[in-house]
Motif scaffolding. Sequence first.
Motif, PDB file in Angstrom:
ATOM      1  N   HIS A 217      58.107  29.385 111.536  1.00 16.33           N
ATOM      2  CA  HIS A 217      57.157  28.321 111.217  1.00 16.33           C
ATOM      3  C   HIS A 217      57.515  27.670 109.874  1.00 16.33           C
ATOM      4  O   HIS A 217      57.486  26.434 109.745  1.00 16.33           O
ATOM      5  N   ARG A 218      57.856  28.492 108.876  1.00 16.86           N
ATOM      6  CA  ARG A 218      58.228  27.942 107.567  1.00 16.86           C
ATOM      7  C   ARG A 218      59.510  27.125 107.662  1.00 16.86           C
ATOM      8  O   ARG A 218      59.635  26.075 107.019  1.00 16.86           O
ATOM      9  N   GLN A 219      60.454  27.602 108.464  1.00 18.73           N
ATOM     10  CA  GLN A 219      61.696  26.845 108.636  1.00 18.73           C
ATOM     11  C   GLN A 219      61.439  25.520 109.348  1.00 18.73           C
ATOM     12  O   GLN A 219      62.039  24.494 109.007  1.00 18.73           O
ATOM     13  N   ALA A 220      60.523  25.519 110.313  1.00 12.32           N
ATOM     14  CA  ALA A 220      60.165  24.272 111.004  1.00 12.32           C
ATOM     15  C   ALA A 220      59.571  23.268 110.026  1.00 12.32           C
ATOM     16  O   ALA A 220      59.926  22.077 110.034  1.00 12.32           O
ATOM     17  N   ASN A 221      58.667  23.733 109.166  1.00 11.76           N
ATOM     18  CA  ASN A 221      58.067  22.846 108.168  1.00 11.76           C
ATOM     19  C   ASN A 221      59.121  22.318 107.196  1.00 11.76           C
ATOM     20  O   ASN A 221      59.102  21.139 106.807  1.00 11.76           O
ATOM     21  N   LEU A 222      60.048  23.198 106.806  1.00 10.27           N
ATOM     22  CA  LEU A 222      61.102  22.804 105.877  1.00 10.27           C
ATOM     23  C   LEU A 222      61.994  21.727 106.500  1.00 10.27           C
ATOM     24  O   LEU A 222      62.351  20.736 105.841  1.00 10.27           O
ATOM     25  N   GLN A 223      62.334  21.890 107.768  1.00 11.56           N
ATOM     26  CA  GLN A 223      63.213  20.931 108.424  1.00 11.56           C
ATOM     27  C   GLN A 223      62.508  19.599 108.685  1.00 11.56           C
ATOM     28  O   GLN A 223      63.091  18.529 108.490  1.00 11.56           O
ATOM     29  N   MET A 224      61.261  19.663 109.115  1.00 11.34           N
ATOM     30  CA  MET A 224      60.528  18.417 109.379  1.00 11.34           C
ATOM     31  C   MET A 224      60.316  17.616 108.099  1.00 11.34           C
ATOM     32  O   MET A 224      60.356  16.390 108.105  1.00 11.34           O
ATOM     33  N   ALA A 225      60.089  18.316 106.983  1.00  6.17           N
ATOM     34  CA  ALA A 225      59.891  17.621 105.709  1.00  6.17           C
ATOM     35  C   ALA A 225      61.166  16.928 105.244  1.00  6.17           C
ATOM     36  O   ALA A 225      61.116  15.957 104.487  1.00  6.17           O
ATOM     37  N   ALA A 226      62.335  17.433 105.722  1.00 10.72           N
ATOM     38  CA  ALA A 226      63.606  16.854 105.291  1.00 10.72           C
ATOM     39  C   ALA A 226      63.974  15.611 106.084  1.00 10.72           C
ATOM     40  O   ALA A 226      64.914  14.894 105.713  1.00 10.72           O
ATOM     41  N   HIS A 227      63.261  15.342 107.183  1.00  9.21           N
ATOM     42  CA  HIS A 227      63.551  14.170 107.998  1.00  9.21           C
ATOM     43  C   HIS A 227      62.392  13.181 107.926  1.00  9.21           C
ATOM     44  O   HIS A 227      61.228  13.572 108.038  1.00  9.21           O
ATOM     45  N   ALA A 228      62.732  11.934 107.752  1.00  7.76           N
ATOM     46  CA  ALA A 228      61.697  10.903 107.611  1.00  7.76           C
ATOM     47  C   ALA A 228      60.807  10.815 108.838  1.00  7.76           C
ATOM     48  O   ALA A 228      59.604  10.556 108.730  1.00  7.76           O
ATOM     49  N   ASP A 229      61.412  11.053 110.032  1.00 10.40           N
ATOM     50  CA  ASP A 229      60.605  10.962 111.252  1.00 10.40           C
ATOM     51  C   ASP A 229      59.977  12.296 111.631  1.00 10.40           C
ATOM     52  O   ASP A 229      59.321  12.408 112.665  1.00 10.40           O
ATOM     53  N   GLY A 230      60.185  13.314 110.796  1.00  6.94           N
ATOM     54  CA  GLY A 230      59.572  14.612 111.046  1.00  6.94           C
ATOM     55  C   GLY A 230      60.021  15.271 112.328  1.00  6.94           C
ATOM     56  O   GLY A 230      59.296  16.073 112.914  1.00  6.94           O
ATOM     57  N   ARG A 231      61.255  14.982 112.768  1.00  5.48           N
ATOM     58  CA  ARG A 231      61.708  15.545 114.040  1.00  5.48           C
ATOM     59  C   ARG A 231      62.123  17.006 113.883  1.00  5.48           C
ATOM     60  O   ARG A 231      62.475  17.458 112.799  1.00  5.48           O
ATOM     61  N   LEU A 232      62.061  17.705 114.995  1.00  2.00           N
ATOM     62  CA  LEU A 232      62.424  19.114 115.031  1.00  2.00           C
ATOM     63  C   LEU A 232      63.352  19.304 116.218  1.00  2.00           C
ATOM     64  O   LEU A 232      62.909  19.497 117.351  1.00  2.00           O
ATOM     65  N   GLU A 233      64.645  19.218 115.967  1.00  4.52           N
ATOM     66  CA  GLU A 233      65.620  19.318 117.053  1.00  4.52           C
ATOM     67  C   GLU A 233      66.934  19.829 116.497  1.00  4.52           C
ATOM     68  O   GLU A 233      67.105  19.989 115.283  1.00  4.52           O
ATOM     69  N   GLY A 234      67.863  20.106 117.392  1.00  5.08           N
ATOM     70  CA  GLY A 234      69.167  20.595 116.956  1.00  5.08           C
ATOM     71  C   GLY A 234      69.103  22.057 116.540  1.00  5.08           C
ATOM     72  O   GLY A 234      68.297  22.843 117.032  1.00  5.08           O
ATOM     73  N   LEU A 235      69.967  22.420 115.591  1.00  6.61           N
ATOM     74  CA  LEU A 235      70.053  23.800 115.137  1.00  6.61           C
ATOM     75  C   LEU A 235      68.840  24.170 114.283  1.00  6.61           C
ATOM     76  O   LEU A 235      68.348  23.360 113.493  1.00  6.61           O
ATOM     77  N   VAL A 236      68.403  25.414 114.421  1.00  6.29           N
ATOM     78  CA  VAL A 236      67.279  25.900 113.614  1.00  6.29           C
ATOM     79  C   VAL A 236      67.721  26.053 112.161  1.00  6.29           C
ATOM     80  O   VAL A 236      67.009  25.649 111.234  1.00  6.29           O
ATOM     81  N   PHE A 237      68.886  26.633 111.951  1.00  7.24           N
ATOM     82  CA  PHE A 237      69.411  26.840 110.596  1.00  7.24           C
ATOM     83  C   PHE A 237      70.702  26.036 110.458  1.00  7.24           C
ATOM     84  O   PHE A 237      71.709  26.343 111.104  1.00  7.24           O
TER      85      PHE A 237
END
Length: 344
Positions: A217-237
């Motif tokens: 969950h924390r990694q998902a939040n970290l990745q979404m915050a790094a993308h302007a569109d808040g997408r969650l796709e591709g590699l987890v790490f």
Amino acid sequence: MARVLDAEYWGVYEDRTLRVGVFLYEWLEAKRPALAPNTWAGYRACIERDLVPAFGGMLLLDLRPKHIDAWVSRQLAAGRGRTTVHHAVAMLRGALNHAVRTWRLRYNPAKHSVPAKPRAAVRTCWTPDQAAAFLRHNAEHYADRLTHLFEVMLGTGMRRGEILALHWSDVHLMDRKLYVRWTLTAVNNGKVHLGEPKTEASRAWVSLAPRAMAALHRQANLQMAAHADGRLEGLVFARPDDSPLRPQWVLDQLRKRTAELDLPKIGLHDLRHTPASIMIAAGIPLAVVSKTLRHSNLAITVDLYGHLLKDSADEAVTALSIALDRADALLADQASGGVFQRAA
């Protein structure tokens, strides 16, 4: 004509011009589809470094056990590691087995020349206290994608390549599970390859405990915050540009953070051994541990972690002794009752 008739009689078609080096490269190229890229690269390096310089110029038909045995003796006398020499001759034996199967040789000259495989070194595993201290240190001082990666590795026992190839499409947080579909390999830490998992048993569902769930969950939040569109796709790490993490960089970070706590030095694969040892120490049945680690069969788990079952073995023989004592006491009571009855 005599050679042709002789080949028909023996069922072996001997090429009197084929040299060992040419044959080895042909064999390796034929093996390419069945090998992982890093395994194939390792085979090629061994052929170029050891086998071709030693035997490459010889005719395949002239290769004899004495040539291979002499090379083994020279290598060991020169201080080469027994594991390196074992792997080289084992590969040569495998290649020459192919020559026998394809009727190029009547026998395998390396059949009895492979030196004994050295005993595997004792694996370093952290205790639960050490693992917990490492994870807390990461959370307090880094709180980055590697913090979450190490948490998931220690919480699931996933292999290095599996965690680095994990895609969000295979993470099912609502079901508290993820699916291992890919594995990542890097040839000489250079070109990265995505391929199928190590074995058929490796491609399976992995359950997620609350700690691993929270890390994802924390990694998902970290990745979404790094993308302007808040997408969650591709590699987890992944890197900031979404490309795969380099295994060597992850290992370097593991060692750096381990040294900061003065913990025993371990490798990335030891992050798989550690949860296995913790589960066994907690009394989880070995069959369940094997299934959790997705080994092909229980024998692999026993070979890897049988040395950790010392306490379980003590408990087993103690239980056996208690059962025999109870049965013996029951027989003694019955015998005593029979004596009293006859006396009456």
